[in-house]
Design a protein around this motif. Structure first.
Motif, short mmCIF file in Angstrom:
data_model
loop_
_atom_site.label_atom_id
_atom_site.label_comp_id
_atom_site.label_asym_id
_atom_site.label_seq_id
_atom_site.Cartn_x
_atom_site.Cartn_y
_atom_site.Cartn_z
N HIS A 269 -15.05 -23.71 -35.79
CA HIS A 269 -15.56 -24.90 -36.03
C HIS A 269 -14.91 -26.02 -36.48
O HIS A 269 -13.72 -25.80 -36.96
N GLY A 270 -15.52 -27.31 -36.01
CA GLY A 270 -14.53 -28.55 -36.19
C GLY A 270 -15.32 -29.27 -37.62
O GLY A 270 -16.64 -29.25 -37.68
N ASP A 271 -14.35 -29.95 -38.23
CA ASP A 271 -14.96 -30.49 -39.47
C ASP A 271 -15.53 -32.05 -39.24
O ASP A 271 -15.93 -32.59 -40.01
N ALA B 227 -16.42 -14.23 -30.46
CA ALA B 227 -15.87 -15.60 -31.00
C ALA B 227 -16.87 -16.57 -30.53
O ALA B 227 -17.57 -16.79 -29.70
N ALA B 228 -17.44 -17.30 -31.83
CA ALA B 228 -18.47 -18.20 -31.94
C ALA B 228 -18.14 -19.52 -32.30
O ALA B 228 -17.33 -19.79 -33.31
N ILE B 229 -18.16 -20.42 -31.38
CA ILE B 229 -17.76 -21.74 -31.52
C ILE B 229 -18.76 -22.81 -31.87
O ILE B 229 -19.55 -23.03 -30.83
N SER B 230 -18.68 -23.79 -32.77
CA SER B 230 -19.74 -24.84 -33.24
C SER B 230 -21.22 -24.11 -33.27
O SER B 230 -22.05 -24.88 -33.11
N ALA B 231 -21.10 -22.87 -33.65
CA ALA B 231 -22.64 -22.36 -33.76
C ALA B 231 -23.31 -22.62 -35.02
O ALA B 231 -22.44 -22.96 -35.97
N ALA C 207 -18.30 -28.25 -29.83
CA ALA C 207 -18.51 -27.18 -28.75
C ALA C 207 -17.47 -27.59 -27.59
O ALA C 207 -16.22 -27.94 -27.85
N GLU C 208 -17.90 -27.20 -26.33
CA GLU C 208 -16.85 -27.00 -25.20
C GLU C 208 -16.14 -28.50 -24.87
O GLU C 208 -14.97 -28.47 -24.43
N ASN C 209 -17.14 -29.51 -25.31
CA ASN C 209 -16.28 -30.73 -24.98
C ASN C 209 -15.35 -31.36 -26.06
O ASN C 209 -14.34 -32.13 -25.53
N ALA C 210 -15.44 -30.68 -27.22
CA ALA C 210 -14.30 -31.07 -28.11
C ALA C 210 -13.23 -30.04 -28.31
O ALA C 210 -12.27 -30.31 -28.81
N VAL C 211 -13.16 -28.94 -27.63
CA VAL C 211 -11.91 -27.92 -27.51
C VAL C 211 -10.82 -28.38 -26.74
O VAL C 211 -11.08 -28.68 -25.45
N GLY C 212 -9.73 -28.54 -27.57
CA GLY C 212 -8.45 -28.92 -26.78
C GLY C 212 -7.54 -27.76 -26.31
O GLY C 212 -8.14 -26.45 -26.58
N ALA D 223 -12.47 -24.82 -19.77
CA ALA D 223 -12.37 -23.63 -20.64
C ALA D 223 -11.83 -22.58 -19.63
O ALA D 223 -11.09 -21.47 -20.12
N ALA D 224 -12.78 -22.40 -18.65
CA ALA D 224 -12.37 -20.96 -17.86
C ALA D 224 -11.24 -20.90 -17.19
O ALA D 224 -10.46 -20.03 -17.21
N LYS D 225 -10.55 -22.27 -16.89
CA LYS D 225 -9.56 -22.14 -16.30
C LYS D 225 -8.20 -21.83 -17.29
O LYS D 225 -7.25 -21.06 -17.08
#
Length: 267
Positions: A216-218, A148-152, A248-253, A68-70
Motif C-alpha cells: 500500500h502507498g502512504d 499479493a494485494a496492492i492498494s486494497a 493501484a496499478e497506475n502508481a506502481v513503479g 505490469a504484465a511486461k
C-alpha cells in the motif's frame, strides 16, 4: 489469426500484444465470458504463472496493466484478464462480489496451460478479490499458491475520501452508472449485494498458510493506511508500506514491480 477450441476455453493467437502472447475467452462457473491474455515467461520455461487482477474501470488492455504484465513476465508467465463488465468481457460488474469467479477461471486456465504453481496479484478492487479468492478457493482447482494485494480496501462501503465518494456515486447513482458505461467503459450491475460478500479483512484470517503480501502507498488518495494496517493485523502476512506511492496499478513503479515479481516467484 488462428483459433482453436481447447476444452472450456477458446484460444486466439495475438501477435499484436507481444510475441508469443495468446488471447482467450474463458467461461466462468456462472456462465459469463471473460477475456484473458497469456504472456509467456521471457527468460525460458517456468512452472509459475502470475494471474494479475486489475482495479475498478481497468481492463486487460489498459496501458498500466500491460506495463505490469511486461515487468512480471521477467519473473514468470503472466495471465491478465478483464473482470466482468470491463473491457471485452461480458456481464456487468458487481464491484468485487462475483468477480471471484472470474479470477478462479483465469487461475484454472493458467493451470490448464501446464503451470503447477499459480500465484495471484490484485490492484484495488482486484486486491479485494484476490484476498477473497484465496480464502474461498483454498481446496479447489482454482486455488492460488501465493497472493499479493496492492492498494486494497480492508472493508466495504468506505466513503472516507473524496475519491471514494466519487466511486460510490458512479456505482450507486443512475447517472453515475451511465458515466461508468460510456465514460469509463465499465458496465455496472444496478442491484445491491444480497447477501453482502465476505469482506477483505474477514478473508485474511482464512488465507494462511498460503503466503500473503499486502502492499500500500502512504499517499493513496482512495484508501488511507489504516486499511493495509487493518488487513495486516487480521492474519499472517507481510506488509509493505511504500513511501510516496499513490493508488493501484497506475502508481506502481518498475522497482516495486521487480520486488513484487521476486516475492511472488520465491514463495
Amino acid at each position: 489469426m488462428t483459433s482453436e477450441a481447447e476444452g472450456r476455453f477458446h484460444i486466439v493467437d495475438v501477435s499484436s500484444i507481444t510475441s508469443g502472447s495468446q488471447r482467450a475467452t474463458l467461461r466462468t462457473d456462472d456462465g459469463v465470458r471473460i477475456e484473458a491474455v497469456y504472456e509467456p515467461y521471457t527468460r525460458g520455461v517456468t512452472d509459475t504463472a502470475v494471474v494479475l487482477a486489475h482495479g475498478f474501470t481497468g481492463s486487460a488492455d489498459r496501458p498500466s496493466v500491460r506495463r505490469a504484465a511486461k515487468a512480471l513476465a521477467e519473473h514468470a508467465a503472466v495471465v491478465t484478464f478483464s473482470f466482468r463488465g470491463h473491457g471485452r468481457s461480458g456481464g456487468r460488474s458487481t464491484v468485487g462480489d462475483r468477480e471471484v469467479l472470474d479470477l478462479a477461471a483465469a487461475v484454472r486456465w493458467a493451470r490448464e496451460r501446464g503451470h503447477a504453481r499459480v500465484v495471484t496479484v490484485g490492484f484495488s478492487m482486484g486486491g479485494s478479490i484476490v484476498l477473497r479468492h484465496a480464502a474461498l478457493e483454498r481446496d479447489t482447482g482454482g486455488h492460488t499458491d501465493a497472493v499479493a494485494a496492492i492498494s486494497a480496501p480492508a472493508r466495504w462501503y468506505y466513503r472516507g475520501t473524496p475519491s471514494m465518494r466519487r466511486v460510490h456515486w458512479v456505482i450507486t447513482h443512475p447517472m453515475g452508472r451511465l458515466v461508468g458505461r460510456y465514460g469509463l467503459g465499465t458496465r455496472i450491475d444496478n442491484r445491491d449485494w444480497d447477501p453482502v460478500p465476505l469482506s477483505p479483512v474477514e478473508a485474511v484470517p482464512m488465507i494462511a498458510p498460503t503466503p500473503l503480501l499486502i502492499v500500500h502507498g502512504d499517499r493513496d488518495p482512495y484508501f488511507p493506511v489504516d486499511h493495509p494496517r487493518m488487513l495486516a493485523a487480521a492474519g499472517e502476512c507481510e506488509l509493505w508500506l511504500e513511501r510516496g506511492m499513490g493508488h493501484a496499478e497506475n502508481a506502481v513503479g518498475e522497482e516495486l514491480l521487480g520486488r513484487l515479481g521476486d516475492w511472488l516467484t520465491r514463495r
